[in-house]
Motif scaffolding. Structure first.
Motif, mmCIF file in Angstrom:
data_model
loop_
_atom_site.group_PDB
_atom_site.id
_atom_site.type_symbol
_atom_site.label_atom_id
_atom_site.label_comp_id
_atom_site.label_asym_id
_atom_site.label_seq_id
_atom_site.Cartn_x
_atom_site.Cartn_y
_atom_site.Cartn_z
ATOM 1 N N ASN A 103 -5.163 1.279 5.391
ATOM 2 C CA ASN A 103 -4.634 -0.063 5.676
ATOM 3 C C ASN A 103 -5.681 -1.126 5.342
ATOM 4 O O ASN A 103 -6.756 -0.817 4.813
ATOM 5 C CB ASN A 103 -4.138 -0.160 7.129
ATOM 6 C CG ASN A 103 -5.256 -0.034 8.150
ATOM 7 O OD1 ASN A 103 -6.406 -0.372 7.897
ATOM 8 N ND2 ASN A 103 -4.911 0.449 9.329
ATOM 9 N N THR A 104 -5.363 -2.371 5.670
ATOM 10 C CA THR A 104 -6.216 -3.486 5.224
ATOM 11 C C THR A 104 -7.604 -3.479 5.863
ATOM 12 O O THR A 104 -8.522 -4.111 5.334
ATOM 13 C CB THR A 104 -5.547 -4.853 5.503
ATOM 14 O OG1 THR A 104 -5.233 -4.922 6.894
ATOM 15 C CG2 THR A 104 -4.288 -5.042 4.685
ATOM 16 N N THR A 159 -2.846 -8.136 -1.727
ATOM 17 C CA THR A 159 -1.943 -7.124 -2.296
ATOM 18 C C THR A 159 -2.653 -6.288 -3.359
ATOM 19 O O THR A 159 -2.401 -5.102 -3.496
ATOM 20 C CB THR A 159 -0.707 -7.795 -2.927
ATOM 21 O OG1 THR A 159 -1.150 -8.799 -3.837
ATOM 22 C CG2 THR A 159 0.181 -8.430 -1.873
ATOM 23 N N TYR A 166 -5.694 -5.242 -3.471
ATOM 24 C CA TYR A 166 -6.537 -4.176 -2.892
ATOM 25 C C TYR A 166 -5.687 -3.137 -2.173
ATOM 26 O O TYR A 166 -6.079 -1.976 -2.062
ATOM 27 C CB TYR A 166 -7.623 -4.801 -2.010
ATOM 28 C CG TYR A 166 -8.446 -5.739 -2.852
ATOM 29 C CD1 TYR A 166 -9.309 -5.222 -3.824
ATOM 30 C CD2 TYR A 166 -8.265 -7.108 -2.784
ATOM 31 C CE1 TYR A 166 -9.998 -6.073 -4.676
ATOM 32 C CE2 TYR A 166 -8.950 -7.958 -3.640
ATOM 33 C CZ TYR A 166 -9.814 -7.433 -4.578
ATOM 34 O OH TYR A 166 -10.472 -8.256 -5.442
ATOM 35 N N SER A 167 -4.510 -3.544 -1.697
ATOM 36 C CA SER A 167 -3.599 -2.552 -1.122
ATOM 37 C C SER A 167 -3.089 -1.632 -2.226
ATOM 38 O O SER A 167 -2.966 -0.420 -2.024
ATOM 39 C CB SER A 167 -2.430 -3.240 -0.403
ATOM 40 O OG SER A 167 -2.905 -3.858 0.766
ATOM 41 N N LEU A 197 -6.019 0.662 -3.092
ATOM 42 C CA LEU A 197 -6.240 1.683 -2.067
ATOM 43 C C LEU A 197 -5.081 2.687 -2.032
ATOM 44 O O LEU A 197 -5.299 3.891 -1.884
ATOM 45 C CB LEU A 197 -6.422 1.012 -0.695
ATOM 46 C CG LEU A 197 -6.692 1.920 0.493
ATOM 47 C CD1 LEU A 197 -7.884 2.838 0.239
ATOM 48 C CD2 LEU A 197 -6.935 1.106 1.767
ATOM 49 N N GLY A 198 -3.853 2.187 -2.198
ATOM 50 C CA GLY A 198 -2.685 3.081 -2.174
ATOM 51 C C GLY A 198 -2.759 4.116 -3.276
ATOM 52 O O GLY A 198 -2.541 5.317 -3.057
ATOM 53 N N LEU A 248 0.828 -1.211 0.000
ATOM 54 C CA LEU A 248 0.000 0.000 0.000
ATOM 55 C C LEU A 248 0.868 1.269 0.000
ATOM 56 O O LEU A 248 0.683 2.173 -0.819
ATOM 57 C CB LEU A 248 -0.940 -0.031 1.212
ATOM 58 C CG LEU A 248 -2.220 0.778 1.097
ATOM 59 C CD1 LEU A 248 -3.264 0.261 2.071
ATOM 60 C CD2 LEU A 248 -2.042 2.268 1.249
ATOM 61 N N ARG A 306 -8.835 -8.834 2.226
ATOM 62 C CA ARG A 306 -7.563 -8.128 2.035
ATOM 63 C C ARG A 306 -6.639 -8.915 1.079
ATOM 64 O O ARG A 306 -6.740 -10.128 0.946
ATOM 65 C CB ARG A 306 -6.868 -7.853 3.370
ATOM 66 C CG ARG A 306 -6.569 -9.018 4.300
ATOM 67 C CD ARG A 306 -5.753 -10.075 3.757
ATOM 68 N NE ARG A 306 -5.229 -11.055 4.657
ATOM 69 C CZ ARG A 306 -5.008 -12.298 4.260
ATOM 70 N NH1 ARG A 306 -5.345 -12.685 3.048
ATOM 71 N NH2 ARG A 306 -4.466 -13.163 5.081
ATOM 72 N N GLN A 357 3.640 -7.586 4.627
ATOM 73 C CA GLN A 357 3.111 -8.953 4.742
ATOM 74 C C GLN A 357 3.476 -9.820 3.541
ATOM 75 O O GLN A 357 3.429 -11.041 3.618
ATOM 76 C CB GLN A 357 1.590 -8.916 4.872
ATOM 77 C CG GLN A 357 1.136 -8.273 6.155
ATOM 78 C CD GLN A 357 -0.371 -8.263 6.262
ATOM 79 O OE1 GLN A 357 -1.030 -9.250 5.996
ATOM 80 N NE2 GLN A 357 -0.910 -7.129 6.678
ATOM 81 N N THR A 413 0.310 3.767 6.755
ATOM 82 C CA THR A 413 -0.242 2.506 6.233
ATOM 83 C C THR A 413 -0.037 1.383 7.252
ATOM 84 O O THR A 413 -0.110 0.215 6.919
ATOM 85 C CB THR A 413 0.403 2.114 4.883
ATOM 86 O OG1 THR A 413 1.757 1.680 5.113
ATOM 87 C CG2 THR A 413 0.400 3.265 3.905
ATOM 88 N N ILE A 426 -10.238 -2.172 3.487
ATOM 89 C CA ILE A 426 -10.510 -2.907 2.251
ATOM 90 C C ILE A 426 -11.799 -3.697 2.465
ATOM 91 O O ILE A 426 -11.880 -4.509 3.388
ATOM 92 C CB ILE A 426 -9.326 -3.823 1.895
ATOM 93 C CG1 ILE A 426 -8.147 -2.955 1.455
ATOM 94 C CG2 ILE A 426 -9.712 -4.829 0.818
ATOM 95 C CD1 ILE A 426 -6.827 -3.644 1.428
#
Ligand SMILES: Cc1cc2nc3c(=O)[nH]c(=O)nc-3n(C[C@H](O)[C@H](O)[C@H](O)COP(=O)(O)OP(=O)(O)OC[C@H]3O[C@@H](n4cnc5c(N)ncnc54)[C@H](O)[C@@H]3O)c2cc1C
Length: 446
Positions: A410-411, A421, A423-424, A427-428, A11, A419, A38, A258, A414
């Motif tokens: 952050n997750t 990668t 969607y991160s 969102l990022g 993110l 959650r 993660q 994040t 979402i």
């Protein structure tokens, strides 16, 4: 605009990359010695492997687009996955829809019913709001019945959410089923294809780092943010600590955190209670043992463990997905668990946990012998899985915090998808656009 970003996971890096592209200067601070959070990796047999198993679904279009944008398209492989389901002392094949029709733990009627239920959720194009008002347990019991719940879904929900399983909303399960099945072609014998960046997810994070720096941004790791500096109700910068004890105060126009919600209030004690209330601990931790073996453990890449006498919930044999020659010929197997931080196994020393796992491994594969294990690793991720209860959309912390120029992404924000990668990245990039006024400040479903 100068933006300070706390966290160098998918993110934070995606946000910094987008900010750079839009002509802003972003500085990322990551406390770990590697990027990727993660999805970060460690070295095994001359290759790199994610600390927790990782792959992509066909529906992960934001991540796939980013991979292509970064010039890594040729490295993205789509590989057939082999799925197993351990139930009743036996590994059942669960790779194609035909396998479901052969799944004897369910009555023939329920096999068809489960297939129809999956189809129905798969065809529900965008999440109907009523799904978030009911728990997954209530919905499945009503629409699929007791046997399907007991054999398939209850072990899965318990495995992922432990004692919080009965609170999980149907919107979460819809996301899982809907998005998962998009990775499958049509037809009774169709197999699922999953994506993997050959060379590991680290390839993506390294490419992002290169691009961010090339656009005038900064990426610092390991460097821990201790405090967001706040003056007159406005975030003005970051207090950063580098290895060796060096500390620095940096001024920024905007700060984006994040970090998991459980960490954020410690960095900003000035946040009002009306906001921190939404950040109360709401995660399951992931605990992983990774075995290096001198031979394969099973034929499956992904094995769901629906037998609660087994003390882990997933057995993921990475080298039944990606060629073992990338890891010096080692066979790599994750033993995965999602646990609450209060559970006994969460704080168990790795060797003790291993001793508990060994009899279970023999149960799954009676031929297994400890002498097959040439090495093993242990990883733990505290904020691995946000717990998504009913009416979750009403309890998501806003991206824009009550303090001026301070954002959190952050997750936990979402939703309704699980959650990941992808969607991160989504969102990022989106929060970067919101910060610079190029996108309206709202959640994407609003
Ligand atoms: C076991 C497991 C399996 C998964 N499998 C998949 C999969 O198959 N496919 C998939 O797409 N996704 C998968 N995911 C989910 C995916 O990894 C995450 O959703 C995603 O990586 C989250 O990225 P993020 O940047 O939002 O958060 P994080 O990766 O958590 O990044 C936050 C970063 O902030 C840093 N940080 C925290 N505090 C500070 C501080 N004070 N100062 C500086 N830095 C700080 C942390 O070190 C971390 O790097 C999996 C996750 C787990 C745990």
């Amino acid at each position: 605009m100068k933006i300070g970003i706390i966290g160098g996971g998918a993110l934070g890096l995606a946000a910094a990359y987008q900010l750079g592209k839009d002509g802003h200067q972003a500085a990322v601070f990551e406390r770990a010695a590697v990027l990727g959070g993660q999805a970060s990796t460690f070295d095994v047999g001359g290759g790199r492997l994610e600390r927790g198993y990782h792959h992509l679904f066909k529906s992960d279009t934001h991540m796939v687009d980013l991979i292509h944008e970064l010039g890594l398209g040729p490295k993205l492989a789509w590989i057939e996955s082999k799925v197993g389901f351990f139930y009743g002392g036996k590994i059942h094949q669960f790779t194609t829809p035909l396998d479901l029709l052969r799944f004897t733990p369910l009555s023939p009627y329920n096999r068809v019913k489960l297939g129809l239920m999956t189809l129905r959720l798969q065809r529900t194009k965008y999440w109907p709001r009523e799904l978030e008002r009911v728990t997954a347990e209530e919905w499945i019991r009503t629409h699929a019945g007791k046997q399907i719940f007991d054999v398939i879904w209850n072990p899965m929900l318990r495995g992922k959410f432990g004692e919080s399983a009965s609170q999980v909303s149907m919107a979460w399960l819809w996301g899982k089923i809907y998005l998962r099945t998009t990775s499958r072609d049509k037809g009774l014998r169709s197999r699922e294809r999953l994506g993997y960046p050959l060379g590991s997810f680290a390839e993506i994070f390294e490419a992002l780092e290169r691009e961010i720096r090339a656009m005038g941004g900064e990426v610092h790791y390991p460097s821990t943010v201790h405090r967001v500096t706040v003056r007159d109700g406005r975030a003005t910068g970051l207090d950063v600590q580098y290895p060796g004890g060096g500390r620095e105060s940096r001024d920024f126009d905007v700060v984006l955190s994040t970090t998991p919600s459980s960490i954020f209030p410690r960095l900003v004690p000035e946040l009002p209670e009306s906001y921190t209330r939404l950040l109360a601990p709401q995660y399951q931790a992931a605990v992983l043992i990774i075995m290096e073996l001198d031979r394969p453990f099973s034929w499956a890449y992904w094995m769901n463990i629906a037998d609660r006498s087994i003390p882990f919930v997933g057995l993921i044999e990475h080298t039944n997905f990606v060629d073992k020659e990338r890891y010096g010929g080692k066979h790599l197997v994750y033993l995965s668990n999602y646990l609450s931080r209060a559970s006994e196994m969460y704080s168990m020393p790795p060797d003790e946990l291993w001793r508990r796992y060994v009899p279970a491994l023999k149960k799954i594969n009676p031929a297994f012998d400890e002498s097959w294990v040439t090495n093993r690793h242990y990883h733990r991720e505290d904020a691995a899985q946000p717990i998504i209860g009913v009416d979750y959309s009403q309890r998501i912390p806003p991206l824009q915090t009550p303090l001026k120029d301070l954002w959190l992404a952050n997750t936990t924000q979402i939703y309704p998808e699980d959650r990941g990668t992808n969607y991160s990245v989504r969102l990022g990039r989106l929060v970067a656009k919101m910060i610079t006024g190029q996108a309206p400040v709202c959640m994407w479903w609003e």
